[in-house]
Design a protein around this motif. Structure first.
Motif, PDB file in Angstrom:
ATOM      1  N   ALA A  98       0.828  -1.215   0.000  1.00  0.00           N
ATOM      2  CA  ALA A  98       0.000   0.000   0.000  1.00  0.00           C
ATOM      3  C   ALA A  98       0.862   1.264   0.000  1.00  0.00           C
ATOM      4  CB  ALA A  98      -0.967  -0.013   1.182  1.00  0.00           C
ATOM      5  N   PRO A  99       1.821   1.412   0.934  1.00  0.00           N
ATOM      6  CA  PRO A  99       2.677   2.604   0.864  1.00  0.00           C
ATOM      7  C   PRO A  99       3.528   2.657  -0.394  1.00  0.00           C
ATOM      8  CG  PRO A  99       3.455   1.106   2.580  1.00  0.00           C
ATOM      9  CD  PRO A  99       2.099   0.628   2.156  1.00  0.00           C
ATOM     10  N   HIS A 100       3.977   1.503  -0.899  1.00  0.00           N
ATOM     11  CA  HIS A 100       4.762   1.495  -2.134  1.00  0.00           C
ATOM     12  C   HIS A 100       3.920   1.968  -3.314  1.00  0.00           C
ATOM     13  CE1 HIS A 100       7.858  -1.639  -0.480  1.00  0.00           C
ATOM     14  NE2 HIS A 100       8.071  -0.403  -0.048  1.00  0.00           N
ATOM     15  N   MET A 101       2.652   1.581  -3.341  1.00  0.00           N
ATOM     16  CA  MET A 101       1.751   2.050  -4.395  1.00  0.00           C
ATOM     17  C   MET A 101       1.581   3.568  -4.333  1.00  0.00           C
ATOM     18  SD  MET A 101      -0.412   1.688  -6.896  1.00  0.00           S
ATOM     19  CE  MET A 101      -1.084   0.045  -7.099  1.00  0.00           C
ATOM     20  N   LEU A 102       1.422   4.108  -3.120  1.00  0.00           N
ATOM     21  CA  LEU A 102       1.249   5.554  -2.968  1.00  0.00           C
ATOM     22  C   LEU A 102       2.517   6.307  -3.367  1.00  0.00           C
ATOM     23  CD1 LEU A 102      -0.705   5.719   0.412  1.00  0.00           C
ATOM     24  CD2 LEU A 102      -1.613   5.969  -1.894  1.00  0.00           C
ATOM     25  N   ILE A 103       3.666   5.774  -3.002  1.00  0.00           N
ATOM     26  CA  ILE A 103       4.936   6.430  -3.349  1.00  0.00           C
ATOM     27  C   ILE A 103       5.128   6.454  -4.862  1.00  0.00           C
ATOM     28  CG2 ILE A 103       7.443   6.198  -3.211  1.00  0.00           C
ATOM     29  CD1 ILE A 103       7.074   5.159  -0.351  1.00  0.00           C
ATOM     30  N   THR A 157      -4.663   7.732 -12.931  1.00  0.00           N
ATOM     31  CA  THR A 157      -5.823   8.027 -12.096  1.00  0.00           C
ATOM     32  C   THR A 157      -6.407   6.747 -11.514  1.00  0.00           C
ATOM     33  OG1 THR A 157      -6.291   9.908 -13.550  1.00  0.00           O
ATOM     34  CG2 THR A 157      -8.030   9.244 -12.044  1.00  0.00           C
ATOM     35  N   SER A 158      -6.394   5.667 -12.287  1.00  0.00           N
ATOM     36  CA  SER A 158      -6.869   4.371 -11.788  1.00  0.00           C
ATOM     37  C   SER A 158      -5.983   3.874 -10.654  1.00  0.00           C
ATOM     38  CB  SER A 158      -6.896   3.346 -12.921  1.00  0.00           C
ATOM     39  OG  SER A 158      -7.732   3.779 -13.971  1.00  0.00           O
ATOM     40  N   CYS A 159      -4.687   4.115 -10.751  1.00  0.00           N
ATOM     41  CA  CYS A 159      -3.758   3.711  -9.687  1.00  0.00           C
ATOM     42  C   CYS A 159      -4.011   4.498  -8.396  1.00  0.00           C
ATOM     43  CB  CYS A 159      -2.317   3.893 -10.139  1.00  0.00           C
ATOM     44  SG  CYS A 159      -1.777   2.742 -11.412  1.00  0.00           S
ATOM     45  N   VAL A 160      -4.384   5.761  -8.539  1.00  0.00           N
ATOM     46  CA  VAL A 160      -4.720   6.559  -7.354  1.00  0.00           C
ATOM     47  C   VAL A 160      -5.923   5.960  -6.652  1.00  0.00           C
ATOM     48  CG1 VAL A 160      -5.459   8.826  -6.536  1.00  0.00           C
ATOM     49  CG2 VAL A 160      -3.735   8.659  -8.331  1.00  0.00           C
ATOM     50  N   LEU A 161      -6.947   5.579  -7.431  1.00  0.00           N
ATOM     51  CA  LEU A 161      -8.131   4.943  -6.845  1.00  0.00           C
ATOM     52  C   LEU A 161      -7.761   3.615  -6.194  1.00  0.00           C
ATOM     53  CD1 LEU A 161     -11.181   4.809  -6.388  1.00  0.00           C
ATOM     54  CD2 LEU A 161     -11.406   3.795  -8.669  1.00  0.00           C
ATOM     55  N   ALA A 162      -6.891   2.837  -6.856  1.00  0.00           N
ATOM     56  CA  ALA A 162      -6.455   1.561  -6.282  1.00  0.00           C
ATOM     57  C   ALA A 162      -5.716   1.781  -4.962  1.00  0.00           C
ATOM     58  CB  ALA A 162      -5.558   0.822  -7.269  1.00  0.00           C
ATOM     59  N   GLY A 163      -4.897   2.824  -4.886  1.00  0.00           N
ATOM     60  CA  GLY A 163      -4.200   3.134  -3.642  1.00  0.00           C
ATOM     61  C   GLY A 163      -5.152   3.490  -2.523  1.00  0.00           C
TER      62      GLY A 163
END
Length: 362
Positions: free
Chosen positions: A60-65, A109-115
């Motif tokens: 989760a933090p790696h996705m946000l970074i 934008t899809s990755c932001v939603l996934a995060g």
């Protein structure tokens, strides 16, 4: 029929480009915010990683970074593109880049939603990781002279003091593990030897807890030995002495701590996603409106912009047909019979041989 079709004048296109330029620069800041939130969450998890069984929760933090870094780069480029879209001549240099840029922005934008969704869905995995990690850490609490485990005692004591908790699910968890090293047991004492022999695994178990389980709100000196034996202490009743030891388990305490952090981060990321979705929609309108101006050949004329050129069903059908045709092309290339001669070709050879043999009789 186009989806979300809007007609723009030249002034409206210029105004849209200016607004999107500003929003993209703001999105660079939101990208930095995503990066900071991911880094903060990673550091918070890193603080107590010794009491976690696995590091799978770090995705989760790696996705946000990663998403935050991508946001800074994509929106920085987007700000430059939208600024140049004010002038039709300058737009020509970005015409080929616009569609890949919109696609990249869509996936980002899809990755932001996934995060954001990860921050809400990670609770069960985190709970299991904490439960197994704390259970393992309590077993090695006594191994202060073993490399790789020598700091576990300090970590658990700090955890129990800081979060005002005791054990994994409660203070009685310490009754099930040997948390005193054999180095500090008097092997000449018959009581100690008898307790070791009475246990199948040879462990020294007792109804006691480490000092870090003692509550600072207790009105009397902490009782950490023979906790369940009321007759061993003067004026002591286990049921009434609720303030003597921390009653909450550390798994629950840490889970509540991380859940609160992730819910706050998840809400922030969700708001950022809505903002990025707004920017993406505006960029799509600007791209289609500018391309239609180029088709018309009149920079000062009105032009239509849309989200999808055709309806959603038609767009899906068109993409499906493209994929289907690509599949047929690959099948044709891999056809094992593609280089095999036809029957007509096979029959042509004997006929030629007959003609030759007739010209040269034996």
């Amino acid at each position: 029929m186009a989806v979300g079709k809007v007609t723009f004048t030249k002034e409206e296109r210029e105004k849209l480009a200016e607004v999107l330029c500003l929003l993209n620069w703001i999105s660079v800041v939101t990208g930095a915010t995503l990066f900071g939130l991911g880094l903060f969450l990673k550091l918070e998890i890193h603080k107590w990683q010794e009491v976690m069984s696995e590091q799978g929760v770090l995705y989760a933090p790696h996705m946000l970074i990663a998403t935050g870094l991508a946001a800074c780069c994509i929106n920085f480029l987007g700000g430059k593109i939208c600024l140049d879209c004010i002038d039709t001549n300058k737009f020509l240099r970005w015409k080929v880049v616009m569609m890949p840029y919109v696609i990249c922005t869509f996936f980002f934008t899809s990755c932001v939603l996934a995060g954001a969704l990860m921050c809400y869905s990670i609770r069960s995995q985190l709970e299991e990781s904490l439960f197994l990690g704390l259970r393992s850490a309590m077993r090695y609490y006594k191994d202060t002279d073993t490399p790789g485990r020598c700091y576990l005692k300090r970590t658990l004591d700090l955890l129990q003091i800081q979060f005002q908790c005791c054990g994994n699910t409660g203070y009685r968890d310490w009754f099930q593990v040997q948390w005193i090293s054999n180095r500090y047991l008097d092997m000449t004492s018959s009581t100690v030897v008898g307790r070791l022999r009475s246990n199948v695994e040879g462990k020294y178990l007792m109804d006691g807890v480490p000092f870090s389980c003692c509550s600072t709100f207790s009105p009397r000196p902490c009782i950490q030995q023979q906790v369940s034996n009321s007759s061993a202490h003067f004026n002591y009743d286990l049921q009434s002495q609720q303030l003597n030891l921390w009653r909450r388990g550390c798994c629950q305490a840490l889970l509540e701590h991380y859940t609160g952090i992730m819910q706050s981060i998840g809400l922030t990321v969700l708001l950022i996603w809505l903002f990025e979705l707004l920017v993406l929609t505006g960029v799509r309108y600007l791209q289609t409106a500018m391309e239609n101006v180029l088709r018309l050949g009149e920079p000062d004329s009105e032009s239509d912009g849309w989200i999808l050129e055709n309806s959603l069903a038609e767009t899906a059908r068109s993409n499906f047909n493209i994929i289907k045709n690509l599949g047929k092309c690959y099948q044709a290339d891999d056809d094992p019979n593609i280089n095999i001669p036809t029957t007509a070709a096979e029959q042509e050879v004997p006929s030629q041989q007959i003609v030759v043999s007739s010209l040269h009789p034996a």
